[in-house]
Design a protein around this motif. Structure first.
Motif, PDB file in Angstrom:
ATOM      1  N   UNK A  23       0.822  -1.213   0.000  1.00 44.79           N
ATOM      2  CA  UNK A  23       0.000   0.000   0.000  1.00 44.79           C
ATOM      3  C   UNK A  23       0.851   1.256   0.000  1.00 44.79           C
ATOM      4  N   UNK A  24       2.001   1.199   0.686  1.00 44.43           N
ATOM      5  CA  UNK A  24       2.882   2.362   0.747  1.00 44.43           C
ATOM      6  C   UNK A  24       3.423   2.717  -0.628  1.00 44.43           C
ATOM      7  N   UNK A  25       3.819   1.718  -1.402  1.00 41.27           N
ATOM      8  CA  UNK A  25       4.346   1.978  -2.744  1.00 41.27           C
ATOM      9  C   UNK A  25       3.245   2.481  -3.665  1.00 41.27           C
ATOM     10  N   UNK A 103       3.441   1.352   8.852  1.00 40.15           N
ATOM     11  CA  UNK A 103       3.210   0.120   9.610  1.00 40.15           C
ATOM     12  C   UNK A 103       1.765  -0.362   9.447  1.00 40.15           C
ATOM     13  N   UNK A 104       1.565  -1.653   9.641  1.00 37.59           N
ATOM     14  CA  UNK A 104       0.200  -2.161   9.772  1.00 37.59           C
ATOM     15  C   UNK A 104      -0.441  -1.521  10.996  1.00 37.59           C
ATOM     16  N   UNK A 105      -1.755  -1.463  11.024  1.00 38.25           N
ATOM     17  CA  UNK A 105      -2.462  -0.743  12.086  1.00 38.25           C
ATOM     18  C   UNK A 105      -2.169  -1.276  13.492  1.00 38.25           C
ATOM     19  N   UNK A 106      -1.856  -2.560  13.586  1.00 40.21           N
ATOM     20  CA  UNK A 106      -1.634  -3.163  14.900  1.00 40.21           C
ATOM     21  C   UNK A 106      -0.179  -3.086  15.361  1.00 40.21           C
ATOM     22  N   UNK A 107       0.729  -2.719  14.473  1.00 35.87           N
ATOM     23  CA  UNK A 107       2.155  -2.913  14.750  1.00 35.87           C
ATOM     24  C   UNK A 107       2.680  -2.085  15.914  1.00 35.87           C
ATOM     25  N   UNK A 203      -0.775  -8.705   2.372  1.00 36.81           N
ATOM     26  CA  UNK A 203       0.570  -8.195   2.118  1.00 36.81           C
ATOM     27  C   UNK A 203       0.755  -7.792   0.659  1.00 36.81           C
ATOM     28  N   UNK A 204       0.194  -8.564  -0.264  1.00 38.39           N
ATOM     29  CA  UNK A 204       0.343  -8.286  -1.692  1.00 38.39           C
ATOM     30  C   UNK A 204      -0.903  -7.615  -2.276  1.00 38.39           C
TER      31      UNK A 204
END
Length: 236
Positions: A23-25, A103-107, A203-204
């Motif tokens: 998502x960042x890319x 980061x993922x929301x939980x990280x 992830x993908x």
């Protein structure tokens, strides 16, 4: 529940496990207004990652940082996607998106909680400067940053997993490797580390959802990092 009271260190894979590279890319590509399929571009960039590292492992390339490998892959993608409007500064900025992954929301909350009981560290193929920049950008509260660069060896080399135990002065079975990738965990177990699998089905992206079936060889299977906190708390 199994007793994990011997664990002193939690070593985390980063790309896909702690941060959402896909998502960042995509967001970066959209900000740059590149008229391309951002989803496929992100996937293609990541697909080139393992073959590039394999060239280093096979001595076809000298030791090369992930930043430089990412740039090699990116240069090829710019040709493939017929992107010829970017200057060198813009290309470098795009290549360093890997330093600015979200980061993922939980990280972050999970890492803060885990830090209270364990030494938490990275164990990533990313180079040291990349991981430092990412930690500052995403506010990841690591106690220490371990990179393949420390050991001049990429995962799954035993030098990486055993290097963490050696440098933190603990036994391998006092380290738990935390990752969203089974191959990483297989290699860690072969070195005597405990393993925790983290589900990251997206992830993908939603077009290529990961299978997240449990593997009986892992010591823990968590739906996310907050679930890992719960599982470890309940193990005592």
């Amino acid at each position: 529940m199994r007793d994990f009271s011997q664990i002193k260190v939690l070593a985390f894979d980063i790309f896909g496990t702690v941060v959402d590279w896909h998502s960042s890319i995509i967001q970066e590509i959209e900000i740059m207004n590149l008229a391309i399929d951002a989803n496929q571009f992100a996937l293609d960039w990541r697909t080139g990652y393992r073959p590039a590292m394999d060239k280093v492992l096979a001595s076809e390339l000298p030791w090369t940082s992930i930043d430089d490998l990412h740039r090699m892959i990116l240069d090829g993608l710019l040709i493939q996607y017929n992107i010829n409007t970017l200057n060198e500064e813009q290309i470098t900025h795009l290549n360093h998106i890997w330093h600015r992954l979200s980061p993922w929301n939980d990280s972050i909350e999970a890492l803060k909680q885990l830090k209270e009981k364990y030494i938490i560290c990275t164990l990533s193929n990313g180079n040291i400067r990349l991981l430092v920049d990412m930690a500052k950008h995403a506010k990841l509260p690591w106690d220490y940053i371990f990179s393949a660069e420390n050991f001049r060896a990429y995962k799954p080399s035993p030098k990486t997993y055993l290097g963490v135990a050696e440098l933190l002065n603990v036994q391998p079975d006092q380290v738990m490797m935390v990752a969203a990738h089974y191959d990483d965990l297989v290699a860690a177990r072969a070195c005597g580390l405990l393993t925790a699998y983290i589900e990251r089905p997206l992830e993908f992206g939603s077009s290529r959802i990961n299978g997240v079936s449990p593997c009986v060889d892992n010591d823990l299977h968590a739906t996310d990092l907050l679930d890992l906190v719960r599982l470890l708390d309940n193990s005592f």
